[in-house]
Design a protein around this motif. Sequence first.
Motif, PDB file in Angstrom:
ATOM      1  N   ASN A  91     -42.064 116.053 102.324  1.00  0.00           N
ATOM      2  CA  ASN A  91     -42.087 115.702 104.062  1.00  0.00           C
ATOM      3  C   ASN A  91     -41.309 114.375 104.485  1.00  0.00           C
ATOM      4  O   ASN A  91     -41.657 114.158 105.661  1.00  0.00           O
ATOM      5  N   ASN A  92     -40.141 114.144 103.512  1.00  0.00           N
ATOM      6  CA  ASN A  92     -39.083 113.669 103.844  1.00  0.00           C
ATOM      7  C   ASN A  92     -38.538 113.765 103.061  1.00  0.00           C
ATOM      8  O   ASN A  92     -37.368 113.246 102.113  1.00  0.00           O
ATOM      9  N   ARG A  93     -36.640 114.539 103.606  1.00  0.00           N
ATOM     10  CA  ARG A  93     -36.022 115.344 103.518  1.00  0.00           C
ATOM     11  C   ARG A  93     -35.255 114.134 102.618  1.00  0.00           C
ATOM     12  O   ARG A  93     -34.281 113.663 102.337  1.00  0.00           O
ATOM     13  N   ILE A  94     -34.995 113.158 104.071  1.00  0.00           N
ATOM     14  CA  ILE A  94     -33.697 111.916 104.150  1.00  0.00           C
ATOM     15  C   ILE A  94     -33.786 110.937 102.511  1.00  0.00           C
ATOM     16  O   ILE A  94     -33.308 111.087 102.156  1.00  0.00           O
ATOM     17  N   LYS A  95     -35.149 110.873 102.486  1.00  0.00           N
ATOM     18  CA  LYS A  95     -35.657 110.261 101.376  1.00  0.00           C
ATOM     19  C   LYS A  95     -35.422 111.046 100.404  1.00  0.00           C
ATOM     20  O   LYS A  95     -34.651 110.454  99.623  1.00  0.00           O
ATOM     21  N   LYS A  96     -35.292 111.435 100.424  1.00  0.00           N
ATOM     22  CA  LYS A  96     -35.517 113.104  98.480  1.00  0.00           C
ATOM     23  C   LYS A  96     -33.583 112.722  98.792  1.00  0.00           C
ATOM     24  O   LYS A  96     -33.101 112.757  97.655  1.00  0.00           O
ATOM     25  N   ILE A  97     -33.490 112.859  99.509  1.00  0.00           N
ATOM     26  CA  ILE A  97     -31.380 113.688  99.284  1.00  0.00           C
ATOM     27  C   ILE A  97     -30.874 111.693  99.229  1.00  0.00           C
ATOM     28  O   ILE A  97     -30.188 111.861  98.080  1.00  0.00           O
ATOM     29  N   ILE A  98     -31.253 110.597  99.450  1.00  0.00           N
ATOM     30  CA  ILE A  98     -31.295 109.464  99.233  1.00  0.00           C
ATOM     31  C   ILE A  98     -31.478 109.609  98.200  1.00  0.00           C
ATOM     32  O   ILE A  98     -30.521 108.509  96.834  1.00  0.00           O
ATOM     33  N   TRP A  99     -32.762 109.646  97.413  1.00  0.00           N
ATOM     34  CA  TRP A  99     -32.834 109.104  96.038  1.00  0.00           C
ATOM     35  C   TRP A  99     -31.881 110.263  94.879  1.00  0.00           C
ATOM     36  O   TRP A  99     -31.673 109.793  94.071  1.00  0.00           O
ATOM     37  N   LYS A 100     -31.836 111.508  95.055  1.00  0.00           N
ATOM     38  CA  LYS A 100     -31.004 112.378  94.635  1.00  0.00           C
ATOM     39  C   LYS A 100     -29.165 111.761  94.617  1.00  0.00           C
ATOM     40  O   LYS A 100     -28.684 111.899  93.121  1.00  0.00           O
ATOM     41  N   LYS A 101     -28.704 111.086  95.378  1.00  0.00           N
ATOM     42  CA  LYS A 101     -27.575 111.149  95.472  1.00  0.00           C
ATOM     43  C   LYS A 101     -27.313 110.001  94.939  1.00  0.00           C
ATOM     44  O   LYS A 101     -25.945 109.416  93.918  1.00  0.00           O
ATOM     45  N   PHE A 102     -27.897 108.505  95.496  1.00  0.00           N
ATOM     46  CA  PHE A 102     -27.662 107.160  94.942  1.00  0.00           C
ATOM     47  C   PHE A 102     -28.476 107.038  93.626  1.00  0.00           C
ATOM     48  O   PHE A 102     -28.583 106.009  92.705  1.00  0.00           O
ATOM     49  N   LEU A 103     -30.399 106.964  93.963  1.00  0.00           N
ATOM     50  CA  LEU A 103     -31.278 106.368  93.288  1.00  0.00           C
ATOM     51  C   LEU A 103     -31.420 106.480  91.621  1.00  0.00           C
ATOM     52  O   LEU A 103     -31.736 106.212  90.597  1.00  0.00           O
ATOM     53  N   PHE A 104     -31.510 108.070  91.630  1.00  0.00           N
ATOM     54  CA  PHE A 104     -31.833 109.174  90.789  1.00  0.00           C
ATOM     55  C   PHE A 104     -30.625 108.811  88.954  1.00  0.00           C
ATOM     56  O   PHE A 104     -30.685 108.368  88.136  1.00  0.00           O
ATOM     57  N   ASP A 105     -29.470 108.740  89.868  1.00  0.00           N
ATOM     58  CA  ASP A 105     -28.780 107.972  88.646  1.00  0.00           C
ATOM     59  C   ASP A 105     -28.799 106.534  88.342  1.00  0.00           C
ATOM     60  O   ASP A 105     -28.847 106.602  86.744  1.00  0.00           O
ATOM     61  N   ARG A 106     -29.656 105.922  88.857  1.00  0.00           N
ATOM     62  CA  ARG A 106     -29.724 104.397  88.525  1.00  0.00           C
ATOM     63  C   ARG A 106     -30.769 104.720  87.198  1.00  0.00           C
ATOM     64  O   ARG A 106     -30.941 103.945  85.965  1.00  0.00           O
TER      65      ARG A 106
END
Length: 375
Positions: A63-78
């Motif tokens: 229910n939160n696509r913006i949060k998903k994009i931020i996680w995929k683009k920046f946080l997941f790498d970490r």
Amino acid sequence: MKIGVDASDLLSGGSITHLKEFFAHIDITKHPFSSMIVWAPKKLIKQLPQRNFIEYVEVNFENNRIKKIIWKKFLFDRELTKLRVDVLFIPGSFFIGNFRPYVQIARNLLPFDKTLVREYRYSLQYFRLRVLKVLMVKSYLNSNGLIMLAKSQKKIMDQYVPNFKGKIKIIPHGVSKDFEENKTKEKNDNLDNSKILRIGYVSIIDFYKNQANVLKAAKILKGRGYKFSLEFVGNKYEPAFNKFQSLLDEIDPKNKYIKYLGEISHNSIQKFYKEIDIFIFASSCEAFGQILTEAMRSSLPIACSNKSTMPETLGDCGVYFDPDDTSSIVDALEKLINSKSLRKKISKKAYNRSKLFSWEVTVDNTIDLISNIVK
């Protein structure tokens, strides 16, 4: 070697079947990796097998696509770097992070079919498919390894990734041996022309699955005096379902011979295959056709679309039709309804062909590719 798996986008369909079977069939003694870390929604984790070498990390972005994009683009790498993951495996959708190396399955062909995408004009789904195509192509080109599910799929995708520098391998999905329990189809030998045949179609109700044309074919067959029932099973894309339901209400308002049973469990699908007499698959676009191989393993006589990858999967073990042509669908079903010997012949051939699709082979080939990428 530590393998990361991004399953954060997987919510339904054949991708979940693939992941469940993939994890269940891994023989850790055969492959050079120590552990897997899997990022997935809580709902999916509950469906996946518990193995001592697999660690699940819960991520929920429904229910939160913006949060998903931020996680995929920046946080997941970490997270991947922190946990010392050596290689990332993406069984579906796309990857927008900077982590390397990664191996991806090219699973969705629909965004690459311009004619079918136009069916969704003036809807959010249309724009979603257009954006998804761009993201998928970029993700494929950036990957170190790309898995295609069929030769005919690769032929289509080659025009979109012509300069791909990584490794491409064709690795079809397997098919569960659970469906083999349905092989007792002796009833086909004893059918007489007065019996009401049960015809089944398992798939999401969607425009490219052509259920509306199957309904129209059923109306014609009923008008010719054939005795049968037609049952649809699967989830639904609401705009397509609304048109399907309107047509169903017009053709068979009291559901005397046509029924929509909705979405049912995987175990219930096995039972459904055991009970029906003929399987129909009218999709215009599939990267592989998991549902088709399950019907094949269930020893069902199959009337099948002649589009996309279906002929490669089914071979000469079914009766083909053009899913855009109602009369073609009628002709295919009529052949199966009228001929007990044909039903028996192609159901046996379909079962034998289904043995070409093995989850053990799928797992071995996939992990071999992943291992070679790391080397």
